[in-house]
Design an enzyme around this catalytic site. Structure first.
Site, PDB file in Angstrom:
ATOM      1  N   THR A   1       3.329   0.152   4.301  1.00  0.00           N
ATOM      2  CA  THR A   1       2.165  -0.625   4.715  1.00  0.00           C
ATOM      3  C   THR A   1       1.823  -1.640   3.641  1.00  0.00           C
ATOM      4  O   THR A   1       2.013  -1.411   2.445  1.00  0.00           O
ATOM      5  CB  THR A   1       0.936   0.273   4.972  1.00  0.00           C
TER       6      THR A   1
ATOM      7  N   LEU B   1       0.858  -1.188   0.000  1.00  0.00           N
ATOM      8  CA  LEU B   1       0.000   0.000   0.000  1.00  0.00           C
ATOM      9  C   LEU B   1       0.898   1.243   0.000  1.00  0.00           C
ATOM     10  O   LEU B   1       1.709   1.412  -0.881  1.00  0.00           O
ATOM     11  CB  LEU B   1      -0.937  -0.042   1.208  1.00  0.00           C
TER      12      LEU B   1
ATOM     13  N   ARG C   1       3.910   3.925   0.979  1.00  0.00           N
ATOM     14  CA  ARG C   1       5.308   3.909   1.432  1.00  0.00           C
ATOM     15  C   ARG C   1       5.783   5.345   1.602  1.00  0.00           C
ATOM     16  O   ARG C   1       5.586   6.186   0.724  1.00  0.00           O
ATOM     17  CB  ARG C   1       6.204   3.181   0.438  1.00  0.00           C
ATOM     18  N   GLY C   2       6.369   5.614   2.763  1.00  0.00           N
ATOM     19  CA  GLY C   2       6.911   6.933   3.017  1.00  0.00           C
ATOM     20  C   GLY C   2       8.338   6.823   3.489  1.00  0.00           C
ATOM     21  O   GLY C   2       8.963   5.767   3.384  1.00  0.00           O
TER      22      GLY C   2
ATOM     23  N   LYS D   1      -6.281  -7.528   6.792  1.00  0.00           N
ATOM     24  CA  LYS D   1      -5.738  -6.578   7.742  1.00  0.00           C
ATOM     25  C   LYS D   1      -4.633  -5.745   7.092  1.00  0.00           C
ATOM     26  O   LYS D   1      -4.306  -5.954   5.928  1.00  0.00           O
ATOM     27  CB  LYS D   1      -5.205  -7.312   8.979  1.00  0.00           C
TER      28      LYS D   1
ATOM     29  N   ASP E   1      -2.492  14.603  16.488  1.00  0.00           N
ATOM     30  CA  ASP E   1      -2.258  14.802  15.049  1.00  0.00           C
ATOM     31  C   ASP E   1      -3.563  14.643  14.263  1.00  0.00           C
ATOM     32  O   ASP E   1      -3.617  13.950  13.259  1.00  0.00           O
ATOM     33  CB  ASP E   1      -1.209  13.819  14.538  1.00  0.00           C
TER      34      ASP E   1
ATOM     35  N   PHE F   1       9.350   6.848   6.511  1.00  0.00           N
ATOM     36  CA  PHE F   1       9.479   6.123   7.768  1.00  0.00           C
ATOM     37  C   PHE F   1       8.714   4.799   7.787  1.00  0.00           C
ATOM     38  O   PHE F   1       8.972   3.955   8.638  1.00  0.00           O
ATOM     39  CB  PHE F   1       8.967   6.987   8.937  1.00  0.00           C
ATOM     40  N   GLY F   2       7.757   4.589   6.899  1.00  0.00           N
ATOM     41  CA  GLY F   2       6.956   3.382   6.997  1.00  0.00           C
ATOM     42  C   GLY F   2       6.435   2.875   5.669  1.00  0.00           C
ATOM     43  O   GLY F   2       6.237   3.642   4.724  1.00  0.00           O
TER      44      GLY F   2
END
Length: 819
Positions: free
Chosen positions: A96, A88, A90-91, A111, A215, A93-94
């Site tokens: 998914t 899914l 992508r940045g 999930k 946030d 730091f993370g």
């Protein structure tokens, strides 16, 4: 399960014998495109992706059939259960992934897996904080994380660890993208109030645990297809590329800033719950104007003149939003309840004025006059109204023939003459004892003038009267047992019957009526999962508990005011797979289901994941909701694609074609293929020669294998002819409510809900001990495989019996009538 004997081995050979005529007709089938006519559904097997961010080829298709990544060597099945099927976002730091959970414990197999892409200590701390917070929260507006949802994965030939977090997948779109898709068209004030109510309810759960989000912004709010909002990113990890993390030079904390939404005190490193109010206000300015807050704020004067962009906003809503965004935290609303109260006053100005009048004090008679004018919709339980699909005894909702004494007795109840009604209803029950509705109304009549507790039961009378009676018997048995015994804190149990017709629209109307009955403490129901789902938000808004004995869809989990005494369909899909793989050794199946049904789709998804995970393959799928479904052609197509077993997963009779198409399929099959089915197939309609010894169904309970032998005896003594799993699980649901009511001498909706949410809550019923997980699912694993068997009895030709029971024992039980 593994000890069950197979009753249908001898029926496999006819499949081979019928191949030649099918082969001769292959050209006409192809020319007429029968797969399209029959709505055969395409089979898609998910790819598998490596979750290692440093893997040189994480999309390698070879990995789909491997236990370990071909390139980097990490397990392709994380924690032995999570299979990454789609990358899914992508940045920096993370990353998914969408994952399949092949050992789901909460009923949901789809999930989201979040993988941290950095070894930065601050990022890891935020990631772990998100996991810790979400584990403690249980609300449909918050992504659910299981206790073991956070874990690490070792990378071969490396000292580094992958930090992973698995949470429930949220279907929908975030509000930033949603607004963009609308070309930034602003929302209405009515929509803003509705969404504010939803989000403040979520924040109330968060703030009660002494957490604050820090946030809140449109991109951190998801909109589900059903209109429900979900607050996401509790650690600011996923959106960290658009959020600045400042490490304070003299402070061990972390400052999280989202320009345009973050309040001044948070930017200084001093956040609080009031900071969430500021960000929430700024978020709704964005939604109401269609403009990012930075595009409204004057950079020279720092003025925030947003009202000119929303000229039709109500004055009170504008004032509330301005107060939420005040530069000084002490001038903002002091808690979430204050905001919710203000929203209520904006929605109900007349009642708000009434409250103020009552606070300053006026004469009692004047108050009563005003109350009649403004609060007329709130009613007592069991209001005497006719043809409203609700009844406590003033009219019969069942359409089956009944003795004349029943109708006369109900007429007396309608006239408020309980003594006359009791005599007539007792006579009616002697003439026709197999009538749970009469028994419920008789018990209600006997309670006239006495203190009572009231519950309701919602059943599908119009669409499925036999199932409605099965459920009504469960409530009637529990009610009669209490009212003829010690009662509940000295009070009797009154039952209101509701006919939801097994239709979501009518169920919602029924729910809206029930929640307004101030003395009603809980509801038992509804039958089909999609019908139950249509009512959950209504009951939740009014804090009225719903407990279902029959709705098994995994999508129903985690609603705070929903429980069920039946396990989720994950268990029954798993049971069918174990039977097919371990006992029948069948690895190629054709699945028949309704993709439009919440229940049917849910159990199909769980069957697919478990079947594929144990070596099975779904070679064909067919849409039972297709009005042009042809059973013979579907079987031919299934055979041509190599199917050796038919899996029947119809809906709970919510579609007009599905049930008859399923019956036609069983009839056309003539036991050529072995068949297995979900609990919705458990119906007398399938007790035929064409299903004998070749149809196996997974259900929660069967009376012949019940550990509670007194329950079926009590049921038959009172007149029940058929004591099914639906009756037993409804009895259990009613016993659960009775136990909750016993825990407080003056129970309210709140106290009933509180009692049932206690981790120590337990009771016993027809199916044994009953306890619940925090998400409302039942803890106990109750399941039974049953088959269709022919018997030679005066009143029965075919029965459902436990799979392992001997024919001699079946014949004896079926013919004696003393079950």
């Amino acid at each position: 399960i593994t000890n069950y004997q197979s009753p249908i081995t001898n029926h496999q050979s006819p499949i081979t014998n019928h191949q030649s005529p099918i082969t001769n007709h292959q050209l006409p089938i192809t020319n007429h495109q029968l797969p399209i006519t029959n709505h055969q559904l395409p089979i898609t097997l998910p790819n598998m992706y490596c979750i290692n961010p440093k893997c040189k080829n994480f999309t390698n298709p070879v990995n789909t059939n491997e236990k370990y990544c071909y390139n980097c060597g990490i397990p392709m099945l994380s924690q032995g259960r999570y299979r990454a099927i789609q990358p899914l976002n992508r940045g920096s730091f993370g990353q998914t992934f969408e994952v399949e959970d092949i050992d789901s414990r909460d009923g949901d197999t789809q999930k989201v897996l979040k993988v941290l892409l950095t070894d930065c200590d601050r990022a890891i701390a935020l990631f772990q904080r998100e996991a810790d917070v979400l584990k403690q929260l249980n609300h449909p507006g918050i992504p659910r994380v299981e206790p073991d949802g956070y874990f690490t994965v070792s990378v071969p030939d490396s000292d580094s660890l992958l930090h992973c977090l698995v949470m429930a997948k949220i279907e929908g779109i975030n509000l930033k993208d949603w607004l963009s898709d609308r070309q930034d068209q602003p929302i209405t004030c009515e929509q803003a109030i509705d969404w504010l109510k939803q989000l403040t309810q979520i924040l109330a759960v968060l703030h009660q645990r002494n957490f604050w989000h820090r946030d809140i912004k449109p991109s951190n709010i998801m909109l589900r297809p059903n209109g429900q909002l979900v607050l996401i990113d509790f650690g600011a990890v996923k959106e960290v590329t658009k959020t600045y993390l400042y490490s304070l030079q003299h402070n061990s904390g972390t400052v999280i800033i989202s320009p345009g939404y973050t309040p001044p005190e948070q930017a200084r490193g001093q956040p609080s719950q009031y900071s969430d109010f500021y960000a929430l206000g700024r978020t709704f300015i964005h939604l109401l104007t269609g403009k990012h807050p930075l595009n409204i704020e004057d950079s020279q004067t720092v003025q925030f003149n947003w009202r000119t962009d929303v000229p039709k906003i109500s004055k009170k809503l504008a004032i509330l939003l301005d107060e939420m965004m005040d530069e000084s935290p002490c001038k903002r609303p002091q808690n979430i309840q204050k905001i919710r109260q203000r929203l209520w006053e904006i929605e109900h100005p007349h009642r708000a004025r009434l409250n103020k009048v009552m606070q300053v004090g006026i004469g009692t008679s004047a108050i009563l006059v005003i109350i009649v004018g403004f609060v007329y919709k709130i009613t007592a339980s069991c209001p005497v109204q006719f043809k409203d699909n609700l009844s406590c005894g003033e009219e019969s909702l069942l359409t089956t023939p009944a003795p004349p004494e029943k109708q006369k007795g109900l007429a007396e109840l309608g006239k408020n003459n309980p003594k006359g009604a009791i005599i007539l209803l007792e006579t009616a029950l002697k003439k026709k004892p197999n009538d749970p509705e009469s028994l419920i109304y008789l018990n209600n009549a006997k309670l006239a003038g006495q203190p009572t507790y009231t519950i309701a039961v919602a059943v599908p009378i119009d669409k499925n009267p036999f199932t409605a009676k099965e459920i009504l018997w469960g409530v009637a048995l529990a009610q009669n047992e209490i009212n003829q015994g010690q009662k509940i804190n000295g009070k009797g149990l009154k039952v209101e019957i509701a006919n939801d017709a097994n239709k979501p629209e009518q169920a919602a109307r029924i729910a809206n009526k029930l929640v307004l009955q101030r003395e009603l403490l809980a509801v038992v129901g509804h039958y089909a999962s999609e019908v139950t789902r249509s009512t959950l938000e209504i009951y939740q808004r009014h804090q009225l508990l719903l407990i279902s004995p029959t709705s098994t869809s995994g999508a129903l989990s985690q609603h705070p005011f929903f429980l069920r005494t039946v396990p989720s369909d994950r268990l029954y899909a798993q049971t069918l797979v174990q039977y097919l793989i371990n006992q029948k050794h069948q690895t190629k199946a054709a699945v028949f289901y309704n993709p439009q049904s919440n229940y049917s789709q849910s159990i199909r998804d769980r069957f697919q994941v478990n079947y594929k995970g144990t070596g099975g393959q779904i070679v064909a799928e067919f849409d039972l909701s297709n009005p042009e479904f042809n059973a013979d052609e579907a079987i031919n197509q299934a055979q041509n694609q190599g199917a050796k077993v038919l899996v029947l997963l119809p809906d709970g009779r919510t579609n007009e074609f599905v049930f008859n198409n399923t019956l036609n399929l069983v009839e056309a099959n003539q036991c050529r293929y072995p068949m297995v089915g979900g609990d919705s197939v458990y119906s007398k309609d399938f007790l035929t020669l064409k299903a004998t010894n070749c149809l196996v169904i997974a259900i929660p309970w069967h009376e012949w294998s019940s550990l509670n032998l007194q329950f079926p005896k009590m049921a038959r003594k009172l007149g029940a002819k058929d004591v099914t799993w639906r009756t037993a699980l409804t009895y259990d649901a009613t016993r659960v409510l009775i136990t909750a009511l016993e825990k407080n001498p003056t129970p309210s909706r709140y106290l009933v809900h509180k009692a049932l949410k206690e981790s120590t809550f337990q009771t016993r019923g027809a199916t044994g001990e009953i306890t619940f997980h925090p998400d409302g699912n039942r803890k106990e694993t109750i399941r039974e495989l049953v088959k269709v068997v022919k018997v030679n009895c005066p009143n029965y030709n075919y029965v459902f019996s436990p799979l392992t029971m001997s024919n001699e024992r079946i014949e004896k039980l079926a013919c004696s009538g003393n079950w």
